[in-house]
Design an enzyme around this catalytic site. Sequence first.
Site, PDB file in Angstrom:
ATOM      1  CE  LYS A   1      -1.622   2.130   3.553  1.00 53.23           C
ATOM      2  NZ  LYS A   1      -2.217   2.505   4.826  1.00 53.23           N
TER       3      LYS A   1
ATOM      4  CG  ASP B   1      -7.501   3.400   2.361  1.00 49.57           C
ATOM      5  OD1 ASP B   1      -8.396   2.880   1.653  1.00 49.57           O
ATOM      6  OD2 ASP B   1      -7.629   4.511   2.884  1.00 49.57           O
TER       7      ASP B   1
END
Length: 233
Positions: free
Chosen positions: A145, A164
């Site tokens: 991420k 996320d």
Amino acid sequence: MSRPKKEKSGNVEKVPARTKKISFATRKKLAKQTIEALKKTYPAPSCALCHHTPFELLVATILSAQCTDKRVNAITPELFRKYPDVQAFADASVEEIGEAIKSCGFYNTKSANISKTAKILVEKYDGEVPDDFDKLVELPGVGRKTANCVLGNAFGIASGFVVDTHVLRLSRKIGLSDETNPEKVEEELNRLIEPHEWISTSHRLIFLGREYCIARRPKCDVCPLTSFCLKRP
Ligand code: SF4
């Protein structure tokens, strides 16, 4: 084998989401509708984490784990004033960094990761953040991420969809993915959505997650995706 339990939603009887796989074609259509609706709602999205350099974004993204962007943005101006570059972070002690980021939570782990990362950047990369996914994920505290976020927002490189907590939740709710693992959701979104849409769509989904699809109280009646979202549990 027992039949899947059914639940009522208005007049329509629905099979609970986990028992019913959605076809790739349907998910592709949902992705297209999602992108079109999000573009109208959020025409000019941008990264919510305040930063001026790739390194500041890297630090802010490490800090944002289990913490709101608002909280991160509240502490980074003073943090980056105190430690203005990679060398300053590399020279600071873990305890000093920890004290400066305390309100972000998990500060012992985060300060250790930021300190180690700064030292590696100084020693291996001349104090620069590498614009390379494999090199980024080798840095302490940097996962897929964070690497995708830094490459997309600091370098304009679409290396993969940023998944996320909002993107994960919305992908399942809308019907884009059945997965619960962020890496698997990323793989699916990467297949469903064209690379040139990854960076902006991720920002837009995060905005939607904050404004409409709030975890325990989604505002489906006013959400711009309500006409096609599968609203899965
Ligand atoms: S329609 Fe409801 S469940 Fe679907 S994205 Fe919008 S707020 Fe979330």
